[in-house]
Design an enzyme around this catalytic site. Structure first.
Site, mmCIF file in Angstrom:
data_model
loop_
_atom_site.group_PDB
_atom_site.id
_atom_site.type_symbol
_atom_site.label_atom_id
_atom_site.label_comp_id
_atom_site.label_asym_id
_atom_site.label_seq_id
_atom_site.Cartn_x
_atom_site.Cartn_y
_atom_site.Cartn_z
ATOM 1 N N GLU A 47 20.996 50.389 68.666
ATOM 2 C CA GLU A 47 21.144 49.005 69.125
ATOM 3 C C GLU A 47 20.190 48.691 70.273
ATOM 4 O O GLU A 47 19.640 47.594 70.354
ATOM 5 C CB GLU A 47 22.594 48.718 69.534
ATOM 6 C CG GLU A 47 23.591 48.751 68.385
ATOM 7 C CD GLU A 47 23.337 47.672 67.331
ATOM 8 O OE1 GLU A 47 22.518 46.767 67.569
ATOM 9 O OE2 GLU A 47 23.958 47.753 66.261
ATOM 10 N N TYR A 130 26.305 41.577 73.196
ATOM 11 C CA TYR A 130 26.034 41.999 71.821
ATOM 12 C C TYR A 130 26.196 43.513 71.669
ATOM 13 O O TYR A 130 26.955 43.997 70.827
ATOM 14 C CB TYR A 130 24.621 41.566 71.372
ATOM 15 C CG TYR A 130 24.274 42.250 70.086
ATOM 16 C CD1 TYR A 130 24.788 41.793 68.876
ATOM 17 C CD2 TYR A 130 23.512 43.419 70.074
ATOM 18 C CE1 TYR A 130 24.544 42.463 67.689
ATOM 19 C CE2 TYR A 130 23.262 44.100 68.901
ATOM 20 C CZ TYR A 130 23.775 43.613 67.711
ATOM 21 O OH TYR A 130 23.543 44.295 66.548
ATOM 22 N N ASP A 148 24.500 38.349 66.988
ATOM 23 C CA ASP A 148 23.085 38.452 67.352
ATOM 24 C C ASP A 148 22.375 37.161 66.947
ATOM 25 O O ASP A 148 23.011 36.191 66.489
ATOM 26 C CB ASP A 148 22.443 39.702 66.732
ATOM 27 C CG ASP A 148 22.225 39.557 65.231
ATOM 28 O OD1 ASP A 148 22.755 38.588 64.626
ATOM 29 O OD2 ASP A 148 21.510 40.391 64.655
ATOM 30 N N CYS A 202 19.118 33.882 55.188
ATOM 31 C CA CYS A 202 19.147 32.651 55.990
ATOM 32 C C CYS A 202 18.170 32.807 57.157
ATOM 33 O O CYS A 202 18.555 32.798 58.321
ATOM 34 C CB CYS A 202 20.566 32.383 56.491
ATOM 35 S SG CYS A 202 20.763 30.744 57.211
ATOM 36 N N CYS A 209 18.362 29.482 50.154
ATOM 37 C CA CYS A 209 19.716 28.988 49.866
ATOM 38 C C CYS A 209 20.113 29.252 48.414
ATOM 39 O O CYS A 209 21.295 29.432 48.104
ATOM 40 C CB CYS A 209 19.803 27.498 50.175
ATOM 41 S SG CYS A 209 19.364 27.104 51.885
ATOM 42 N N CYS A 212 21.949 32.435 48.211
ATOM 43 C CA CYS A 212 22.880 32.680 49.316
ATOM 44 C C CYS A 212 24.337 32.601 48.836
ATOM 45 O O CYS A 212 24.718 31.656 48.140
ATOM 46 C CB CYS A 212 22.662 31.647 50.421
ATOM 47 S SG CYS A 212 23.792 31.873 51.809
ATOM 48 N N CYS A 218 28.092 25.736 52.586
ATOM 49 C CA CYS A 218 27.228 25.594 53.750
ATOM 50 C C CYS A 218 27.198 24.136 54.227
ATOM 51 O O CYS A 218 26.787 23.229 53.494
ATOM 52 C CB CYS A 218 25.826 26.065 53.395
ATOM 53 S SG CYS A 218 24.673 25.887 54.766
HETATM 54 S S1 SF4 Z 1 23.035 28.097 52.113
HETATM 55 FE FE1 SF4 Z 1 23.292 27.783 54.299
HETATM 56 S S2 SF4 Z 1 23.821 29.797 55.108
HETATM 57 FE FE2 SF4 Z 1 22.925 30.090 53.062
HETATM 58 S S3 SF4 Z 1 20.733 30.429 53.387
HETATM 59 FE FE3 SF4 Z 1 21.020 28.248 53.047
HETATM 60 S S4 SF4 Z 1 21.225 27.414 55.101
HETATM 61 FE FE4 SF4 Z 1 21.596 29.603 55.271
#
Ligand code: SF4
Length: 300
Positions: A47, A130, A148, A202, A209, A212, A218
């Site tokens: 870390e 952190y 973080d 992200c 996205c 994701c 989101c």
């Molecule tokens: S959907 Fe939202 S959380 Fe996922 S990568 Fe896109 S902006 Fe980031």
């Protein structure tokens, strides 16, 4: 436990655990063998190194570091010069001295065992919110929010609908705590997963996205991905900076013997002599170099 009075959203859950188990990078500090061999000390060292240094540069240095100093006791017996030398080109070398001081403190205060308690960890040199929570969670499996830069970006977008996070604050910890699963083990996975999502999917400039796991929930995507105008902090250019000059001076000192080098031979052709001298002065002030009788050396 953190204070509870806070205007953070409550009752949300984010489906990250399955995605993390299927997609997490295989990194040394995530392997069971690493934990068996180095325990909380290995987590603490990793870390420290990961603060402000990329994973690919940390991995070989971490191996070498833990091979040389596999316990806090081993490292506490080293000299400051040895740790600065071993830190090599990881950048921000004050971290090496802090890590050394932390090792000494672990030996003196905790019998050579890295503490589990967040407050005890926070009392060690060079350890902030952190790192203290990361060690408690990833080494000991306790339930705390670990936040973080990557996690802050995921929270800003997925939960708060912002394109970039605001400046770091206590609120980040409160928001993350409100999202943690109730079990210790699952909350550790969630902490790691949020960081991993921010590091790999992200990302600051090009969030992917379409792959994701949070796409359907989101807030930022639901709002049409607006630029919310948050302050975006960019890292100052390295070329021509004082940081570059400090790094160059340290390279000279690492290549010198214990007695160091004559001051006038340190970077005689540096383009900005005032900057070079400022770099030398600041290294001395930070305890990363010592000047005596016309020579400059690593701290003895
Ligand atoms: S959907 Fe939202 S959380 Fe996922 S990568 Fe896109 S902006 Fe980031």
């Amino acid at each position: 436990m953190l204070p509870t009075a806070s205007p953070v959203p409550q009752g949300r859950t984010l489906p990250l655990a399955d995605w993390y188990r299927a997609n997490a990078r295989d990194l040394p500090w995530r392997r069971a063998a690493f934990h068996e061999q180095f325990g909380a000390w290995g987590v603490l060292v990793s870390e420290f190194m990961l603060q402000q240094t990329q994973v690919s540069r940390v991995i070989p240095r971490l191996d070498a570091w833990l091979e040389r100093w596999p316990t806090p006791t081993a490292m506490a017996a080293a000299t400051p010069a040895e740790v600065v030398q071993q830190w090599a080109n990881l950048g921000y070398p004050r971290r090496a001295l802090w890590l050394h001081r932390a090792a000494v403190e672990v030996v003196e205060r905790h019998g050579g065992v890295v503490p589990r308690d967040v407050e005890a960890l926070l009392a060690l040199s060079g350890i902030g919110d952190y790192t203290a929570r990361a060690v408690s969670v990833f080494a000991y499996g306790d339930r705390h929010p670990v936040v973080d830069t990557n996690t802050r970006r995921v929270l800003a977008r997925a939960v708060e609908g912002r394109s970039h996070p605001a400046s770091p604050s206590r609120r980040d910890l409160l928001l993350m705590e409100s999202l943690l699963p109730s079990s210790d083990a699952e909350s550790a996975v969630f902490n790691a997963a949020a960081m991993e999502l921010g590091a790999t999917v992200c990302t600051a400039r090009s969030p992917q996205c379409e792959i994701c796991p949070l796409l359907g929930e989101c807030a930022w995507v639901a709002d049409g991905r607006p630029d919310t105008g948050d302050a975006r902090r960019r890292q100052a250019a390295f070329e021509g900076s004082d940081r570059q000059a400090r790094g160059a001076v340290l390279r000279v000192l690492r290549g010198a013997g214990e007695d160091g080098v004559a001051l006038e031979t340190v970077l005689p052709d540096w383009p900005d002599p005032v900057q070079r001298d400022r770099a030398i002065d600041s290294l001395i002030a930070d305890g990363l170099a010592e000047a005596a009788e016309g020579s400059l050396s690593l701290p003895r």
